[in-house]
Scaffold this active site. Structure first.
Site, PDB file in Angstrom:
ATOM      1  N   ARG A  27      84.666  30.857  49.603  1.00 13.87           N
ATOM      2  CA  ARG A  27      84.070  32.086  49.072  1.00 13.87           C
ATOM      3  C   ARG A  27      84.949  32.745  48.013  1.00 13.87           C
ATOM      4  O   ARG A  27      84.520  33.694  47.343  1.00 13.87           O
ATOM      5  CB  ARG A  27      83.835  33.099  50.202  1.00 13.87           C
ATOM      6  N   GLY A 101      82.559  42.719  47.796  1.00 16.28           N
ATOM      7  CA  GLY A 101      81.491  43.461  47.120  1.00 16.28           C
ATOM      8  C   GLY A 101      82.065  44.243  45.962  1.00 16.28           C
ATOM      9  O   GLY A 101      83.173  43.968  45.500  1.00 16.28           O
ATOM     10  N   HIS A 507      66.200  19.149  17.326  1.00 15.38           N
ATOM     11  CA  HIS A 507      66.092  20.496  16.749  1.00 15.38           C
ATOM     12  C   HIS A 507      67.451  21.189  16.701  1.00 15.38           C
ATOM     13  O   HIS A 507      67.512  22.415  16.621  1.00 15.38           O
ATOM     14  CB  HIS A 507      65.081  21.327  17.541  1.00 15.38           C
TER      15      HIS A 507
END
Ligand code: F6R
Length: 611
Positions: A27, A101, A507
């Site tokens: 994490r 957070g 392109h």
């Protein structure tokens, strides 16, 4: 993003905290720290780098503490450094706090605290929260009340765990917008951002509600929610096998997860195919055939790899059911004013079930009265709980930061939804449905056969160790596979890579092609095959080097491409589940050859719980 563990019980807190941090390191892994409580004091240790570095630090007499909190960080405010690492303390050093957070109004809170003479050591938003809790404690409040009153002043997202030197054997935890789970043990309780840090101690867990604050001691948990005593009905049982979160002999989680795809795909399919009627049943969606018939438009929202599976879903659902599908980046959807007509439903795709932007998009759709369905891996996650109904992909824990098995399982679930819709809408005959069912059932074995050829993929990957750029091309349903192949390579090997619809190359991107530019092309024998061959010719005419993902037995492509990786043939709409596998392995082997940290790529973290 960021991992939190807290422990209060009879065992050595340090062991539980370090063990838990190791499980949560995916994490965030730029710094780590802990705070241990002993005899009315707190011992804080923190460092830059990995949990292993923290483990090597000497906690002194606090080693025998039975209460503590810990954190592994993914920096948002303030660079990775020891000072910015968590836990953060209040001005007296008697409060420690870890946070996952973002506190959005931290600047104004910081100003207020500075005016009161409180000073700051770090650049983080979290330190503001620690100081705020401390200033509430100084008013004579107990820790629970101080945390509650501090959080009432905060705007943003948080999962926090807090310790006070003055309240022994107690910790307070709270969540809003960031996940937090309490593991309920015998005479010990653990709080963590993810059950991975808990399962080796207890399988009984309580997922905290949005806005909930809990006080945890060794024998009790009390809550700010409507049920303050936390009745036992809130306990859920996690039935994971611990082996699922071990590397199991593989060098990396990512490789293990790539190899577990035959099994994870079997789990995604199990019990969901109805061969007799040529359809699929996804009980979790809770939709009758009539409900399905009334769907006029589908909006899919997700981020990153999950967005790529959503894009494949668009091709497959539109092809099999003729229901129009829009695929939206959750981060864009949430900040515009989307047109959502009657008859629109939303599919929300997320491995973690916690991605902040995806969650916000889901909440916006709900506010607008749109029915929402989750396609989620992590059981009990916020998105799984907040969607009106949903399907678990059952891929098992995905720990490697680069998503692999979740992608193929999400794509499989979308194919099952497309099949069920196609049948309910009358766009597919029973016979056609049965043929798709047969192809779906054969997929796990076909994935196995691709994995059996991984040696060849490893050999070819050596050609690209020193590449600086890579182009990935695909058409139709394989265009998102090109995007996913490019994402996998760039995130773990740091080689710049772009995915394009093959025909778009001329392109602009064709200007990049020369003899140093490898181009991976998904060139399977499907309706677009001839066109893709022309695109390969265009690359070869500019001396580009082509790696083709081709259908087994295709001799034509061998004469054209520099390298060929074969996949078994399958229904056109199911090809992405196979064509992505060699690309996953390619990026893995290239990253290993470049000595990159495959499971913990720089600057990344799994589960993006911040905007
Ligand atoms: C890439 C990757 C990310 C995630 C994205 C969404 O390998 O893992 O792009 O796919 O952050 O995450 P979830 O699916 O958890 O919402």
């Amino acid at each position: 993003m960021c991992g939190i563990v807290g422990y209060v019980g009879h065992g050595r807190a340090l062991d539980v905290l370090i063990g838990g941090l190791k499980r949560l390191e995916y994490r965030g892994y730029d710094s780590a720290g802990y705070s241990l409580q002993t005899d009315h004091s707190l011992t804080v240790k923190k460092c830059m780098g990995r949990v292993a570095d923290l483990e090597n630090m000497d906690p002194g007499p606090a080693a025998c503490a039975t209460t503590g909190i810990a954190h592994t960080r993914w920096a948002t405010h303030g660079e990775p450094s020891t000072i910015n690492a968590h836990p953060h303390s209040d001005s007296t050093g008697r409060i420690s706090l870890v946070h996952n957070g973002i506190i959005e109004n931290y600047k104004s809170l910081r100003k207020k605290l500075l005016k009161k003479g409180i000073s700051f050591d770090s650049d983080t938003d979290t330190e503001v929260l620690a100081k705020l809790v401390g200033s509430e404690v100084e008013k004579g409040k107990d820790l629970f009340t101080a945390v509650k009153d501090a959080l009432a002043q905060v705007r943003g997202a948080y999962g926090i765990a807090v310790l006070s030197a003055d309240q022994p054997s107690t910790l307070v935890a709270a969540r809003y917008g960031s996940p937090l789970v309490v593991g309920v043990g015998q005479g010990e309780n653990i709080v963590a951002s993810d059950v991975a840090a808990i399962v080796s101690h207890t399988r009984n867990v309580i997922y905290l509600e949005e806005g909930e604050i809990v006080e945890i001691t060794a024998g009790a948990i009390s809550s700010s929610a409507s049920d303050p005593k936390m009745s036992r009905d809130r306990i859920q049982h996690v039935d994971w096998d611990l082996a699922e979160i071990e590397k199991d002999g593989f060098d990396h989680y990512m490789l293990k997860e790539i190899y577990s795809q035959p099994e994870s795909l079997r789990n995604a399919i199990r019990g969901r195919l109805d061969m007799e009627h040529g359809t699929a049943h996804l009980g979790g969606l809770d939709l009758t055939a009539e409900d399905m018939q009334s769907i006029r438009r589908i909006v899919i929202t997700a981020c990153g790899t999950s967005w790529h599976s959503g894009l494949i879903g668009k091709y497959v659902i539109e092809n099999l059911s003729r229901v129009p599908v829009d695929v939206e980046y959750a981060s864009e959807f949430r900040y515009r004013d989307p047109v959502l007509e009657d008859g629109t439903v939303m599919l929300v795709i997320s491995q973690s079930g916690e991605t902040a932007d995806t969650l916000a998009a889901l909440r916006l759709a709900k506010k607008r009265g749109i029915k929402t369905f989750g396609i989620v891996n992590v059981v009990g996650s916020t998105i799984a709980r907040e969607t009106d109904a949903g399907v678990y992909i059952h891929a098992g824990p995905e720990i490697g930061v680069a998503s692999t098995k979740a992608f193929t399982s999400q794509t499989m679930i979308l194919s099952l939804i497309a099949l069920a819709l196609g049948r309910a809408k009358g766009n597919l005959t029973r016979k056609e449905g049965q043929s798709i069912c047969r192809d779906i059932m054969a997929i796990p074995d076909k994935v196995e056969s691709i994995l059996a050829g991984s040696e060849a993929i490893r050999d070819i990957s050596r050609q690209f160790t020193y590449a600086n750029n890579f182009l990935y091309l695909g058409r139709g349903v394989n265009y998102p596979v090109a995007l996913e192949g490019a994402l996998k390579l760039k995130e773990i090997s740091y080689i710049h890579a772009e995915g394009y619809p093959a025909a778009e190359m001329k392109h602009g991107p064709i200007a990049l092609i020369d003899d140093l530019m490898p181009v991976a092309v998904v060139a399977v024998k499907d309706a677009a095959y001839e066109k893709v061959i022309s695109n390969i010719q265009e690359v070869k005419a500019r001396r580009g080097r082509v790696l083709a993902i081709a259908t087994e037995g295709d001799r034509e492509i061998e004469n054209l491409a520099d390298w060929v990786l074969e996949i078994p043939s399958v229904d056109d709409m199911l090809v992405p589940i196979l064509s992505v596998i060699p690309l996953q392995l390619l990026s893995y082997y290239v990253a290993v050859a470049r000595n990159c940290d495959v499971d913990k790529p720089r600057n990344l973290a799994k589960s993006v719980t911040v905007e």
